[in-house]
Design an enzyme around this catalytic site. Structure first.
Site, PDB file in Angstrom:
ATOM      1  N   TYR A  31      43.962  41.087  43.656  1.00 17.60           N
ATOM      2  CA  TYR A  31      43.307  40.997  44.958  1.00 17.60           C
ATOM      3  C   TYR A  31      41.801  41.200  44.780  1.00 17.60           C
ATOM      4  CZ  TYR A  31      43.389  41.066  50.086  1.00 17.60           C
ATOM      5  OH  TYR A  31      43.237  40.757  51.418  1.00 17.60           O
TER       6      TYR A  31
ATOM      7  N   GLU B 207      11.894  31.679  42.986  1.00 15.24           N
ATOM      8  CA  GLU B 207      11.848  30.317  43.539  1.00 15.24           C
ATOM      9  C   GLU B 207      12.998  29.432  43.079  1.00 15.24           C
ATOM     10  OE1 GLU B 207       8.229  28.207  44.090  1.00 15.24           O
ATOM     11  OE2 GLU B 207       6.998  30.014  44.026  1.00 15.24           O
TER      12      GLU B 207
ATOM     13  N   GLU C  29       7.553  33.117  40.147  1.00 18.82           N
ATOM     14  CA  GLU C  29       7.535  31.731  39.657  1.00 18.82           C
ATOM     15  C   GLU C  29       8.812  31.352  38.916  1.00 18.82           C
ATOM     16  OE1 GLU C  29       5.536  29.576  40.619  1.00 18.82           O
ATOM     17  OE2 GLU C  29       4.173  30.992  41.602  1.00 18.82           O
TER      18      GLU C  29
ATOM     19  N   SER D  13      38.102  38.782  43.650  1.00 14.69           N
ATOM     20  CA  SER D  13      37.289  37.731  44.256  1.00 14.69           C
ATOM     21  C   SER D  13      38.161  36.585  44.809  1.00 14.69           C
ATOM     22  CB  SER D  13      36.299  37.206  43.213  1.00 14.69           C
ATOM     23  OG  SER D  13      35.585  36.117  43.723  1.00 14.69           O
ATOM     24  N   GLN D  14      38.962  35.977  43.961  1.00 12.29           N
ATOM     25  CA  GLN D  14      39.795  34.859  44.416  1.00 12.29           C
ATOM     26  C   GLN D  14      41.021  35.339  45.193  1.00 12.29           C
ATOM     27  OE1 GLN D  14      39.345  31.566  44.495  1.00 12.29           O
ATOM     28  NE2 GLN D  14      37.317  31.866  43.617  1.00 12.29           N
TER      29      GLN D  14
ATOM     30  N   HIS E 112      42.526  28.791  37.329  1.00 13.83           N
ATOM     31  CA  HIS E 112      41.732  28.380  36.175  1.00 13.83           C
ATOM     32  C   HIS E 112      42.753  28.115  35.071  1.00 13.83           C
ATOM     33  CE1 HIS E 112      38.648  28.025  33.225  1.00 13.83           C
ATOM     34  NE2 HIS E 112      38.642  29.268  32.782  1.00 13.83           N
TER      35      HIS E 112
ATOM     36  N   SER F 213       5.536  19.027  45.603  1.00 12.54           N
ATOM     37  CA  SER F 213       4.271  18.276  45.582  1.00 12.54           C
ATOM     38  C   SER F 213       4.316  17.210  44.483  1.00 12.54           C
ATOM     39  CB  SER F 213       3.114  19.234  45.319  1.00 12.54           C
ATOM     40  OG  SER F 213       3.225  19.730  43.987  1.00 12.54           O
TER      41      SER F 213
HETATM   42  P1  NAD Z   1      38.712  39.663  39.762  1.00 10.36           P
HETATM   43  O1  NAD Z   1      38.302  40.398  38.560  1.00 10.36           O
HETATM   44  O2  NAD Z   1      37.747  39.540  40.895  1.00 10.36           O
HETATM   45  O3  NAD Z   1      40.034  40.301  40.381  1.00 10.36           O
HETATM   46  C1  NAD Z   1      41.134  40.615  39.604  1.00 10.36           C
HETATM   47  C2  NAD Z   1      42.187  41.343  40.406  1.00 10.36           C
HETATM   48  O4  NAD Z   1      43.323  41.561  39.567  1.00 10.36           O
HETATM   49  C3  NAD Z   1      41.779  42.727  40.935  1.00 10.36           C
HETATM   50  O5  NAD Z   1      42.297  42.885  42.235  1.00 10.36           O
HETATM   51  C4  NAD Z   1      42.474  43.680  39.969  1.00 10.36           C
HETATM   52  O6  NAD Z   1      42.788  44.906  40.589  1.00 10.36           O
HETATM   53  C5  NAD Z   1      43.741  42.915  39.663  1.00 10.36           C
HETATM   54  N1  NAD Z   1      44.398  43.281  38.418  1.00 10.36           N
HETATM   55  C6  NAD Z   1      43.838  43.653  37.239  1.00 10.36           C
HETATM   56  N2  NAD Z   1      44.787  43.900  36.331  1.00 10.36           N
HETATM   57  C7  NAD Z   1      45.983  43.700  36.953  1.00 10.36           C
HETATM   58  C8  NAD Z   1      47.337  43.795  36.556  1.00 10.36           C
HETATM   59  N3  NAD Z   1      47.642  44.183  35.307  1.00 10.36           N
HETATM   60  N4  NAD Z   1      48.305  43.489  37.441  1.00 10.36           N
HETATM   61  C9  NAD Z   1      47.995  43.073  38.693  1.00 10.36           C
HETATM   62  N5  NAD Z   1      46.731  43.002  39.151  1.00 10.36           N
HETATM   63  C10 NAD Z   1      45.743  43.298  38.277  1.00 10.36           C
HETATM   64  O7  NAD Z   1      39.204  38.209  39.275  1.00 10.36           O
HETATM   65  P2  NAD Z   1      38.799  36.760  39.869  1.00 10.36           P
HETATM   66  O8  NAD Z   1      37.358  36.485  39.553  1.00 10.36           O
HETATM   67  O9  NAD Z   1      39.286  36.640  41.256  1.00 10.36           O
HETATM   68  O10 NAD Z   1      39.646  35.800  38.901  1.00 10.36           O
HETATM   69  C11 NAD Z   1      41.010  35.516  39.109  1.00 10.36           C
HETATM   70  C12 NAD Z   1      41.281  34.107  38.599  1.00 10.36           C
HETATM   71  O11 NAD Z   1      40.546  33.173  39.403  1.00 10.36           O
HETATM   72  C13 NAD Z   1      40.871  33.862  37.163  1.00 10.36           C
HETATM   73  O12 NAD Z   1      41.787  32.975  36.579  1.00 10.36           O
HETATM   74  C14 NAD Z   1      39.510  33.164  37.318  1.00 10.36           C
HETATM   75  O13 NAD Z   1      39.175  32.353  36.217  1.00 10.36           O
HETATM   76  C15 NAD Z   1      39.788  32.341  38.546  1.00 10.36           C
HETATM   77  N6  NAD Z   1      38.598  31.869  39.274  1.00 10.36           N
HETATM   78  C16 NAD Z   1      37.661  32.770  39.668  1.00 10.36           C
HETATM   79  C17 NAD Z   1      36.567  32.341  40.416  1.00 10.36           C
HETATM   80  C18 NAD Z   1      35.547  33.321  40.942  1.00 10.36           C
HETATM   81  O14 NAD Z   1      34.660  32.889  41.656  1.00 10.36           O
HETATM   82  N7  NAD Z   1      35.617  34.620  40.690  1.00 10.36           N
HETATM   83  C19 NAD Z   1      36.412  30.973  40.726  1.00 10.36           C
HETATM   84  C20 NAD Z   1      37.417  30.082  40.323  1.00 10.36           C
HETATM   85  C21 NAD Z   1      38.501  30.546  39.598  1.00 10.36           C
END
Ligand code: NAD
Ligand code: MG
Length: 334
Positions: A25, A231, A227, A27-28, A108, A252
């Site tokens: 839970y 920007e 710079e 970023s994604q 990913h 420019s």
């Molecule tokens: P993140 O580091 O933001 O979040 C990871 C989550 O996993 C956290 O909630 C953490 O508590 C949990 N976690 C860690 N270990 C765990 C475990 N053993 N069991 C269960 N939960 C656990 O990760 P993210 O950046 O969201 O990346 C997740 C996937 O999304 C990856 O495959 C990444 O390549 C892909 N992705 C990320 C982005 C991005 O913008 N961050 C964009 C596209 C794809």
């Protein structure tokens, strides 16, 4: 050219009877899970009990289960834990519950493409990869829009893998923007190449070297910061809105002339050669050296990675920036 799909080409009902387990839970995870819930899908979150994300997910109204329990309950299992821990989570929590006909989903292609995870042939394996960070994905969805996303099918056991991927992509709101079909190989290798040579690695080093050049020549670091870093946003916003031509139309004539005459001497054929080397270290059919190195890093508790992180954080441009950004009331303080 990639095939592009929109909401009308998807059938979200296909997933409505299923439980979708989102593991992680961050970023994604937080963004995709909430978008899918708001799109009417049944989502549960899989997290270890001690994870800091548990409270956040509960506050957002989710049922939070131990990853094993979540995988047992769900027909669709989406892996949104960090790439370096996915194979471990797969062995411990997913694999025992990956029954025939279930779907294993990624955002990913790293672990599937480089074969750190090998799924049994009787399950679907597909990808839904938003082309933007999670917080943007969530915000744009709430505003009624979507972030363009890639889908790919690695394995089609049910004959429905692609329809499931399209429904899943619609669930996160991608159908409102455009869903592009690709392969696990292309998504993984282009994503790594882009972030290493252009977006993250390329851009930050371009900024640092520009800053160093001015400061070493005796110019004021504050001016050099404006710079060479500040920007960048103004320029990339223009590029994002209307391509390189829009940017070149806005600047420019003097800036445009310098762009054409000096730009290619800085980012020259030598740089392109280096980019080709970066790409070949990424490509699986050339040995997949980058992926192996990164997994080794994780096994050695990220010792080298932490050192690099510290070194880069102590670059003089960071201290200058910290001071100057305090003057910018228009920046959100997060
Ligand atoms: P993140 O580091 O933001 O979040 C990871 C989550 O996993 C956290 O909630 C953490 O508590 C949990 N976690 C860690 N270990 C765990 C475990 N053993 N069991 C269960 N939960 C656990 O990760 P993210 O950046 O969201 O990346 C997740 C996937 O999304 C990856 O495959 C990444 O390549 C892909 N992705 C990320 C982005 C991005 O913008 N961050 C964009 C596209 C794809
Ligand atoms: Mg990326």
């Amino acid at each position: 050219m990639a095939q592009i799909y929109y909401e009308k080409d998807t059938d979200i009902n296909l997933l409505k009877k299923d439980t979708i387990a989102v593991l992680g839970y961050g970023s994604q995870g937080h963004a995709q899970a909430q978008n899918m819930k708001d799109s009417g899908l049944n989502v549960v979150i899989g997290l270890p009990e001690k994870s800091r994300s548990v409270e956040v997910a509960k506050n957002d109204g989710f049922e939070v289960l131990d990853p094993k329990k979540a995988c047992e309950k769900a027909e669709v299992i989406q892996v949104l834990v960090p790439d370096t821990v996915q194979s471990q989570v797969y062995e411990e929590s997913i694999s025992p519950h990956l029954k025939e006909g279930k779907a294993l989903v990624f955002s990913h292609g790293f672990n599937i493409h480089y074969e750190f995870i090998k799924a049994p042939s009787n399950v679907d394996v597909y990808m839904v990869a938003p082309k933007g960070p999670g917080h943007l994905l969530r915000r744009v969805y709430q505003e009624g829009g979507g972030v363009p996303s890639l889908i790919a099918v690695h394995q089609d056991a049910t004959g429905n893998a692609k329809s499931r991927a399209l429904a899943h992509a619609a669930g996160i709101g991608a159908g409102r923007a455009g869903i592009l079909e690709t392969s696990f190989r292309d998504e993984t290798e282009t994503d790594l190449f882009g972030e290493q040579s252009v977006l993250c690695g390329g851009l930050s080093n371009l900024i640092m070297k520009g800053f160093e050049t001015l400061v070493e020549a005796g110019y004021d670091p504050d001016i050099a910061y404006f710079e060479c870093l500040h920007e960048v946003k103004l320029i990339t916003d223009l590029i994002y809105e209307g391509g390189l031509s829009r940017m070149r139309y806005s600047i420019s004539d003097t800036a445009e002339y310098g762009d054409y005459t000096s730009g290619p001497t800085v980012i020259d054929s030598q740089v392109k050669e280096s980019m080709k080397q970066v790409l070949s270290r990424i490509q699986k059919d050339k040995g997949g050296e980058f992926a192996k190195k990164w997994m080794e890093e994780s096994r050695s508790k990220y010792k080298n990675f932490q050192k690099l992180r510290q070194e880069n954080a102590s670059h003089p441009i960071e201290a200058v920036g910290k001071k100057l950004r305090n003057m910018m009331s228009f920046l959100s303080k997060k």
